[in-house]
Design a protein around this motif. Structure first.
Motif, PDB file in Angstrom:
ATOM      1  N   ALA A 111       0.823  -1.207   0.000  1.00  0.00           N
ATOM      2  CA  ALA A 111       0.000   0.000   0.000  1.00  0.00           C
ATOM      3  C   ALA A 111       0.859   1.260   0.000  1.00  0.00           C
ATOM      4  O   ALA A 111       0.516   2.261  -0.656  1.00  0.00           O
ATOM      5  CB  ALA A 111      -0.934  -0.002   1.206  1.00  0.00           C
ATOM      6  N   GLU A 112       1.986   1.214   0.692  1.00  0.00           N
ATOM      7  CA  GLU A 112       2.890   2.372   0.689  1.00  0.00           C
ATOM      8  C   GLU A 112       3.469   2.600  -0.701  1.00  0.00           C
ATOM      9  O   GLU A 112       3.650   3.737  -1.140  1.00  0.00           O
ATOM     10  CB  GLU A 112       4.003   2.170   1.726  1.00  0.00           C
ATOM     11  N   TRP A 170      -5.460   2.166 -11.671  1.00  0.00           N
ATOM     12  CA  TRP A 170      -5.511   1.695 -10.289  1.00  0.00           C
ATOM     13  C   TRP A 170      -6.909   1.140 -10.054  1.00  0.00           C
ATOM     14  O   TRP A 170      -7.897   1.864 -10.108  1.00  0.00           O
ATOM     15  CB  TRP A 170      -5.202   2.817  -9.303  1.00  0.00           C
ATOM     16  N   HIS A 171      -6.994  -0.162  -9.841  1.00  0.00           N
ATOM     17  CA  HIS A 171      -8.278  -0.827  -9.681  1.00  0.00           C
ATOM     18  C   HIS A 171      -8.418  -1.438  -8.293  1.00  0.00           C
ATOM     19  O   HIS A 171      -9.163  -2.397  -8.101  1.00  0.00           O
ATOM     20  CB  HIS A 171      -8.468  -1.884 -10.772  1.00  0.00           C
ATOM     21  N   GLY A 172      -7.694  -0.845  -7.333  1.00  0.00           N
ATOM     22  CA  GLY A 172      -7.812  -1.274  -5.957  1.00  0.00           C
ATOM     23  C   GLY A 172      -8.803  -0.404  -5.195  1.00  0.00           C
ATOM     24  O   GLY A 172      -9.716   0.195  -5.778  1.00  0.00           O
ATOM     25  N   ASP A 173      -8.613  -0.296  -3.894  1.00  0.00           N
ATOM     26  CA  ASP A 173      -9.508   0.449  -3.017  1.00  0.00           C
ATOM     27  C   ASP A 173      -9.558   1.927  -3.425  1.00  0.00           C
ATOM     28  O   ASP A 173      -8.543   2.626  -3.353  1.00  0.00           O
ATOM     29  CB  ASP A 173      -9.015   0.317  -1.573  1.00  0.00           C
ATOM     30  N   PRO A 174     -10.726   2.444  -3.828  1.00  0.00           N
ATOM     31  CA  PRO A 174     -10.808   3.860  -4.229  1.00  0.00           C
ATOM     32  C   PRO A 174     -10.452   4.806  -3.087  1.00  0.00           C
ATOM     33  O   PRO A 174      -9.982   5.923  -3.336  1.00  0.00           O
ATOM     34  CB  PRO A 174     -12.277   4.023  -4.637  1.00  0.00           C
ATOM     35  N   GLU A 191       9.815 -13.823  -6.016  1.00  0.00           N
ATOM     36  CA  GLU A 191       9.236 -13.291  -7.243  1.00  0.00           C
ATOM     37  C   GLU A 191       8.457 -12.006  -6.974  1.00  0.00           C
ATOM     38  O   GLU A 191       8.568 -11.024  -7.715  1.00  0.00           O
ATOM     39  CB  GLU A 191       8.318 -14.352  -7.859  1.00  0.00           C
ATOM     40  N   ARG A 192       7.692 -12.009  -5.878  1.00  0.00           N
ATOM     41  CA  ARG A 192       6.928 -10.819  -5.522  1.00  0.00           C
ATOM     42  C   ARG A 192       7.853  -9.683  -5.120  1.00  0.00           C
ATOM     43  O   ARG A 192       7.632  -8.521  -5.489  1.00  0.00           O
ATOM     44  CB  ARG A 192       5.957 -11.147  -4.385  1.00  0.00           C
ATOM     45  N   ALA A 193       8.898  -9.988  -4.382  1.00  0.00           N
ATOM     46  CA  ALA A 193       9.864  -8.971  -3.969  1.00  0.00           C
ATOM     47  C   ALA A 193      10.569  -8.357  -5.183  1.00  0.00           C
ATOM     48  O   ALA A 193      10.807  -7.146  -5.231  1.00  0.00           O
ATOM     49  CB  ALA A 193      10.876  -9.565  -3.007  1.00  0.00           C
ATOM     50  N   ALA A 194      10.904  -9.199  -6.175  1.00  0.00           N
ATOM     51  CA  ALA A 194      11.554  -8.693  -7.387  1.00  0.00           C
ATOM     52  C   ALA A 194      10.632  -7.741  -8.140  1.00  0.00           C
ATOM     53  O   ALA A 194      11.073  -6.721  -8.686  1.00  0.00           O
ATOM     54  CB  ALA A 194      11.973  -9.856  -8.280  1.00  0.00           C
ATOM     55  N   PHE A 195       9.349  -8.086  -8.183  1.00  0.00           N
ATOM     56  CA  PHE A 195       8.366  -7.211  -8.828  1.00  0.00           C
ATOM     57  C   PHE A 195       8.290  -5.868  -8.116  1.00  0.00           C
ATOM     58  O   PHE A 195       8.369  -4.805  -8.744  1.00  0.00           O
ATOM     59  CB  PHE A 195       7.002  -7.893  -8.830  1.00  0.00           C
ATOM     60  N   LEU A 196       8.158  -5.891  -6.789  1.00  0.00           N
ATOM     61  CA  LEU A 196       8.060  -4.653  -6.020  1.00  0.00           C
ATOM     62  C   LEU A 196       9.331  -3.817  -6.153  1.00  0.00           C
ATOM     63  O   LEU A 196       9.277  -2.586  -6.270  1.00  0.00           O
ATOM     64  CB  LEU A 196       7.773  -4.966  -4.556  1.00  0.00           C
ATOM     65  N   ASP A 197      10.484  -4.473  -6.149  1.00  0.00           N
ATOM     66  CA  ASP A 197      11.739  -3.755  -6.297  1.00  0.00           C
ATOM     67  C   ASP A 197      11.814  -3.067  -7.654  1.00  0.00           C
ATOM     68  O   ASP A 197      12.281  -1.927  -7.762  1.00  0.00           O
ATOM     69  CB  ASP A 197      12.909  -4.711  -6.121  1.00  0.00           C
ATOM     70  N   GLY A 198      11.359  -3.758  -8.696  1.00  0.00           N
ATOM     71  CA  GLY A 198      11.356  -3.153 -10.024  1.00  0.00           C
ATOM     72  C   GLY A 198      10.427  -1.962 -10.117  1.00  0.00           C
ATOM     73  O   GLY A 198      10.771  -0.930 -10.730  1.00  0.00           O
ATOM     74  N   GLU A 199       9.238  -2.071  -9.512  1.00  0.00           N
ATOM     75  CA  GLU A 199       8.310  -0.945  -9.510  1.00  0.00           C
ATOM     76  C   GLU A 199       8.922   0.258  -8.788  1.00  0.00           C
ATOM     77  O   GLU A 199       8.820   1.401  -9.244  1.00  0.00           O
ATOM     78  CB  GLU A 199       7.008  -1.346  -8.828  1.00  0.00           C
ATOM     79  N   LEU A 200       9.562  -0.006  -7.643  1.00  0.00           N
ATOM     80  CA  LEU A 200      10.152   1.084  -6.869  1.00  0.00           C
ATOM     81  C   LEU A 200      11.337   1.716  -7.593  1.00  0.00           C
ATOM     82  O   LEU A 200      11.552   2.931  -7.518  1.00  0.00           O
ATOM     83  CB  LEU A 200      10.576   0.571  -5.494  1.00  0.00           C
ATOM     84  N   SER A 201      12.116   0.908  -8.280  1.00  0.00           N
ATOM     85  CA  SER A 201      13.220   1.454  -9.065  1.00  0.00           C
ATOM     86  C   SER A 201      12.695   2.398 -10.137  1.00  0.00           C
ATOM     87  O   SER A 201      13.228   3.496 -10.344  1.00  0.00           O
ATOM     88  CB  SER A 201      14.025   0.320  -9.705  1.00  0.00           C
ATOM     89  N   ALA A 202      11.625   1.970 -10.836  1.00  0.00           N
ATOM     90  CA  ALA A 202      11.037   2.811 -11.882  1.00  0.00           C
ATOM     91  C   ALA A 202      10.451   4.089 -11.299  1.00  0.00           C
ATOM     92  O   ALA A 202      10.602   5.180 -11.867  1.00  0.00           O
ATOM     93  CB  ALA A 202       9.959   2.025 -12.629  1.00  0.00           C
ATOM     94  N   GLU A 256      -0.892  -4.977  -4.774  1.00  0.00           N
ATOM     95  CA  GLU A 256      -0.077  -4.123  -5.640  1.00  0.00           C
ATOM     96  C   GLU A 256      -0.309  -4.402  -7.117  1.00  0.00           C
ATOM     97  O   GLU A 256      -0.005  -3.569  -7.971  1.00  0.00           O
ATOM     98  CB  GLU A 256       1.412  -4.276  -5.311  1.00  0.00           C
ATOM     99  N   ARG A 257      -0.866  -5.590  -7.437  1.00  0.00           N
ATOM    100  CA  ARG A 257      -1.136  -5.897  -8.837  1.00  0.00           C
ATOM    101  C   ARG A 257      -2.313  -5.097  -9.381  1.00  0.00           C
ATOM    102  O   ARG A 257      -2.537  -5.074 -10.601  1.00  0.00           O
ATOM    103  CB  ARG A 257      -1.400  -7.399  -9.005  1.00  0.00           C
ATOM    104  N   ALA A 258      -3.094  -4.474  -8.502  1.00  0.00           N
ATOM    105  CA  ALA A 258      -4.177  -3.598  -8.965  1.00  0.00           C
ATOM    106  C   ALA A 258      -3.627  -2.311  -9.558  1.00  0.00           C
ATOM    107  O   ALA A 258      -4.357  -1.552 -10.190  1.00  0.00           O
ATOM    108  CB  ALA A 258      -5.123  -3.278  -7.817  1.00  0.00           C
TER     109      ALA A 258
END
Length: 420
Positions: free
Chosen positions: A9-10, A29-33, A69-80, A242-244
């Motif tokens: 969420a952060e 963003w299709h998560g919690d409005p 795998e999830r950590a790698a995804f989050l790390d990539g998003e944060l890098s971008a 985070e996939r939302a």
């Protein structure tokens, strides 16, 4: 109401804060409005502060006890996100650095010897004699899709590809795709998720479209490409919030663009050219499907010249980049200038990497296995998860010829391939 302070969420809040400074950075963003409303009510953040937040979240990530795998995804998003924040704060970096930070891959200029070999392949495939560029231009002109048949042709391909895609993935009973044909757009096709199980796929009616390429474009935008990826992302968000979130530019975006280009190979496979030609003939469109398929394969190594042009604009100037496009992609000046407009745009110059290296990367990893295609849609895979972040030689790993189902020469070239 409690506020979600989880790590994902952060990260989402960081992305939504940046999107206020650079609208469009968050594609969806299709998560919690309520989470988005909360960010919208905050004072506008400074880009430099958001860059610091991205760095702090990346430092916290190893202690979050998440699956690799999830950590790698989050790390990539944060890098971008960190890269985007630093650029908004005024930092300018070389294009290869921007691509590495944003898409998780290292890039370099392509190999002219590979381009020359591709030209020799085209020389052998194209009818007639003489200059290869002139013969390719003649083929492009003869293969142009009649404007009056565009809607019928796209609709026929969408219907057939939807049925083909059902053998790859489960489609929700209420999934819905709307087709629109629009003017005044710089792209050939664009798909937007509308929420739930609905998308709209828009196709440009302005520029010329080759009939032999239409099936790959339609599969990329609809089934089993972007529309289906949207459906699968909505399902994945139930267990990984985070996939939302869908970022326009991130390592995941490179994999998603590659998977969309792979859609035709996955849904139809070898022989897609004649298959598409037979469908199009029913709506009055003629094309040599077998030749289209062979030319598509022969042209694959040349696509790297688009990324070369983006790199050359920054180092040698636009005139050198334009000549490079004309020489290796065999484009006339008008077509080359259209490509140059995109790759030279400061907002989109790095995005060229998603189209140029995404497809050969995921195709080599996929190697004809349906379960691997589903993994590309369902799992938060990023380039590093596919076995390598160095894409300079990925095109060399793509199986050659019409039978792309073999893994011979692929597994030995990679390390760390995850089970799919």
């Amino acid at each position: 109401m409690s506020v979600d302070r989880s790590f994902p969420a952060e990260m989402v809040r960081l992305a939504l804060r940046l999107d206020r400074l650079e609208p469009g950075l968050v594609e969806a963003w299709h998560g919690d409005p309520a989470l988005r409303r909360g960010v919208a009510s905050e004072p506008l953040a400074r880009a430099s502060d958001l860059a610091t937040q991205a760095d702090e979240l990346r430092r916290r990530l190893p202690g979050e006890d998440l699956a690799r795998e999830r950590a790698a995804f989050l790390d990539g998003e944060l890098s971008a996100l960190g890269s985007a924040a630093r650029r908004l704060a005024g930092l300018r970096v070389p294009l290869p650095v921007e691509i590495r930070e944003t898409y998780g891959v290292d890039v370099a200029l392509g190999d002219p010897d590979r381009y020359r070999e591709a030209h020799r392949s085209l020389d052998a495939l194209l009818p007639g004699r003489g200059d290869v560029g002139a013969r390719l231009a003649a083929h492009r002109s003869a293969d142009e899709l009649p404007a009056t048949r565009r809607r019928a042709a796209v609709s026929a391909l969408v219907t057939a590809l939807r049925e083909r895609s059902r053998s790859l993935v489960d489609l929700p009973a209420d999934e819905e795709l709307t087709l629109e044909f629009v003017e005044g757009r710089p792209w050939s096709g664009l798909t937007r998720h509308l929420g739930g199980h609905r998308s709209v796929a828009r196709f440009s009616v302005d520029g010329p479209q080759r009939a032999g390429q239409l099936a790959r474009l339609v599969a990329h935008e609809t089934y089993p490409g972007h529309h289906v990826e949207h459906l699968r992302r909505v399902a994945a968000a139930r267990t990984a919030p985070e996939r939302a979130l869908s970022l326009t530019r991130s390592p995941r975006a490179l994999v998603v663009e590659g998977a969309a280009d792979l859609g035709l190979d996955a849904a139809v496979g070898p022989g897609w050219g004649p298959w598409a030609a037979n469908l199009l003939a029913r709506v009055g469109v003629r094309t040599d499907g077998a030749l289209a398929e062979r030319l598509d394969e022969a042209m694959l190594p040349l696509q790297h010249a688009r990324l070369d042009a983006a790199l050359l604009v920054a180092t040698e100037g636009p005139d050198v980049a334009l000549e490079h496009l004309r020489r290796w992609l065999l484009l006339d000046e008008a077509r080359a200038r259209r490509v140059l407009t995109f790759v030279a745009d400061p907002h989109w110059r790095a995005y060229s990497a998603t189209y140029v290296v995404g497809y050969p990367m995921v195709r080599a990893w996929w190697a004809g296995r349906p379960e691997c295609f589903r993994a590309l849609l369902d799992r938060p895979l990023v380039p590093g998860s596919l076995g390598s972040s160095d894409v300079r030689n990925w095109a060399d790993r793509v199986p050659s010829g019409r039978d792309v189902s073999t893994t011979d020469g692929v597994d030995h070239a990679m390390s760390g391939r995850p089970f799919c």
